[in-house]
Write an enzyme that holds these catalytic residues in place. Structure first.
Site, mmCIF file in Angstrom:
data_model
loop_
_atom_site.group_PDB
_atom_site.id
_atom_site.type_symbol
_atom_site.label_atom_id
_atom_site.label_comp_id
_atom_site.label_asym_id
_atom_site.label_seq_id
_atom_site.Cartn_x
_atom_site.Cartn_y
_atom_site.Cartn_z
ATOM 1 N N HIS A 158 12.499 71.326 44.488
ATOM 2 C CA HIS A 158 12.587 72.787 44.625
ATOM 3 C C HIS A 158 11.227 73.382 44.281
ATOM 4 O O HIS A 158 10.839 73.432 43.117
ATOM 5 C CB HIS A 158 13.648 73.362 43.686
ATOM 6 N N ASP A 214 13.156 72.394 49.049
ATOM 7 C CA ASP A 214 12.958 73.694 49.678
ATOM 8 C C ASP A 214 11.667 74.283 49.102
ATOM 9 O O ASP A 214 11.135 73.789 48.097
ATOM 10 C CB ASP A 214 14.156 74.643 49.545
ATOM 11 N N ASN A 260 19.168 62.278 38.976
ATOM 12 C CA ASN A 260 18.628 63.311 39.861
ATOM 13 C C ASN A 260 18.166 64.492 39.010
ATOM 14 O O ASN A 260 18.875 64.890 38.076
ATOM 15 C CB ASN A 260 19.740 63.767 40.825
ATOM 16 N N GLU A 303 16.629 67.642 47.363
ATOM 17 C CA GLU A 303 16.987 69.066 47.479
ATOM 18 C C GLU A 303 15.774 69.911 47.875
ATOM 19 O O GLU A 303 15.547 70.988 47.372
ATOM 20 C CB GLU A 303 17.576 69.589 46.160
ATOM 21 N N GLU A 316 20.236 66.271 36.095
ATOM 22 C CA GLU A 316 19.517 67.166 35.180
ATOM 23 C C GLU A 316 19.868 66.901 33.714
ATOM 24 O O GLU A 316 20.266 67.805 32.975
ATOM 25 C CB GLU A 316 19.807 68.632 35.580
#
Ligand code: G3I
Length: 321
Positions: free
Chosen positions: A211, A242, A175, A240, A134
């Protein structure tokens, strides 16, 4: 395929999950399902700087070691998460910098020592490291952090070089989140990747966190965005995944969530350079979402009792092309 481990073999990719190390230690059903379903695991918090070095020079490797040992025993690969980030830094570091006690030269040495220490400890045991997490804002500017402020943007290249020196076997990744849409952030990352490649920095991959929220549109141009990075020769991973929802759960929301997981997995399976599809927790029993998004939850492919949700079943139906 009867489970995600068989699906992973069929698709020729790793299918992984973030691991909550407390649940790993204390919940037999959690551990059993984790090891039946996944060929790849990421420590959700245990490899972050605040976890591994809570006091300066005092290390706590217990959680990280447990993840690496579980992987060894269960034929899983490991994603290391994460080396340099603006978040979850130990208080001694952030306070030392803010008070001026730690100057730029010492901060750079501290970062170098942290990377060499943690990457060196797991040398040969980590398939991929999220070296820098990030580092760019949603508007495309370099994210403000103690690293950027005191070391300048060169901290990113340094981190990759130190990680490569400490473990030449690990694939080294950038990432970030909100990379599933074609935005200013994507253009900024493509420029950063080209800069790093021009400087011959050892960068191997781009991680798309994934996400999502089903109350929003699905990012339909995700495959094209992913290809912009693989066209630069990088491998990629969804790191990641979801798909949270505004509670309460309903059959319609579960059906929409299933499409989100299915389409993200398809995006990875359809790109030859996508090596890994990892969910950020495999059960609603342990998901970061409820604490961080008021009134939202149910973001993962299994419910609190580890029963598969429609999202799980939809993923089993994905084929390579
Ligand atoms: O373990 C302590 C516990 O001892 C203490 O009592 C409690 C109350 O303060 O905190 C617990 O630590 C929490 C930790 O999760 C473990 O549950 C931290 O406060 C909390 O901040 C931490 O949240 C994590 C979050 O990153 C922090 O930014 C989430 O679990 C984790 O899922 C989330 O993961 C991030 C990725 O690393 C990067 N991408 C985004 C993703 C979601 O934010």
């Amino acid at each position: 395929p009867d489970n995600l481990r068989e699906l992973a073999r069929k698709l020729g990719i790793h299918i992984g999950t973030a691991v909550d190390v407390t649940a790993l230690a204390e919940e037999d059903d959690y551990r059993r399902v984790l090891n039946r379903e996944f060929t790849h695991i990421t420590a959700e918090n245990a490899m972050k700087w605040e976890s591994v070095e809570p006091e300066r020079g005092v290390y706590n490797w217990e959680g990280a070691d447990a993840v690496v040992e579980n992987a060894r025993r269960n034929h899983q690969r490991v994603r290391g998460h994460t080396l340099v980030w603006h978040n979850q830094l130990p208080a001694w570091l952030t306070q030392g910098v803010e008070s001026g006690e730690i100057d730029a030269a010492e901060l750079r040495a501290i970062l170098r020592d942290h990377i060499k220490k943690e990457v060196g400890r797991y040398r040969g045991k980590i398939r991929a490291w999220d070296v820098a997490n990030e580092v760019i804002d949603d508007d495309g500017n370099m994210r403000q952090s103690i690293w950027l402020t005191h070391l300048g943007p060169g901290y990113i290249a340094d981190a990759f070089r130190w990680a490569r020196q400490a473990d030449p076997h690990a694939k080294l990744y950038l990432n970030d989140y909100n990379l599933e849409w074609d935005t200013d952030k994507i253009d900024a990352y493509l420029n950063l990747v080209k800069q790093l490649q021009a400087q011959r920095v050892p960068l191997d991959g781009m991680g798309f966190q994934g996400h999502l929220g089903i109350q929003y549109d699905y990012p339909g141009d995700f495959p094209n965005v992913m290809r912009k990075f693989t066209d630069l020769g990088l491998e990629v991973a969804i790191t990641e995944a979801d798909a949270r929802m505004v509670l309460p759960v309903t059959p319609e929301k579960l059906a929409r969530q299933a499409e989100f997981f299915r389409d993200m997995l398809k995006t990875c399976a359809a790109n030859r350079r996508c090596t890994e599809f990892t969910v950020w927790g495999f059960t609603d029993r342990h998901s970061w979402v409820p604490e961080w998004f008021e009134g939202e939850g149910a973001a993962t492919p299994m419910d609190e009792n580890l029963a598969p949700k429609p999202a799980y079943t939809a993923m089993l139906g994905v084929r390579r092309f």
